[in-house]
Design a protein around this motif. Sequence first.
Motif: not given
Length: 223
Positions: A30-34
């Motif tokens: 959701q916070y662009d950390h994959d």
Amino acid sequence: MKPGVLFDVDGTLIDTTYLHAVSWWEALRQYDHDVPMALIHRGIGMGSDKLLDHLLGEGEDRDRSADEEMGTAHDVLYGAWWERLRQLPGAADLVRAVAARDLAVVLASSAKKAELGKLRQVLGADDVITAATSSADAEESKPAPDILEAALAQSDVDPARAVYVGDSVWDVQAAGKLGIPCIGLVCGGTSSAELLEAGAAATYENPAALLRDLDASPIAQIA
């Protein structure tokens, strides 16, 4: 002071480790950390602050402005599973068998208070539990030993006559800092080899396996 057994709860008595991993995976996305789920799983057992540093970097240059929001997102996602939580095999029976040996039973949990209440409800053994900690009782999360120190203080258990039961290398490391033997259970997804390498005194598949071998386990030495 008295002898006693301190139990981690998440992944040790209640089957939550992978639910936490999935919830963190989604919260991070959701916070662009994959972040690969396998890496997240290896960090479960740390507090959220240490987990995020472990996964995203510990350097001073890491932007931590969204850490609290990511923690809240995890809590919301994980909360959706609460009504489906289940004990691990033999969990309540193990706790009761320990109490029957006149040993204090202490839940050394880092869960938040509301979550701990649900975990205790799922375990269904409040009548034999001497004390239980929550995240509010520790200044620093595992692998720091704060939560174990709080559990010892609340239960009046003698550290020299205590055994800790956990499922992660962070549990083993925290106990080691206090000189307390730690029994590792692999039901949280960490292998016996990893737990032993971290310093576990013995390992078992799950609470039921430890219960079957209770008289030959490190717990028998303090009874």
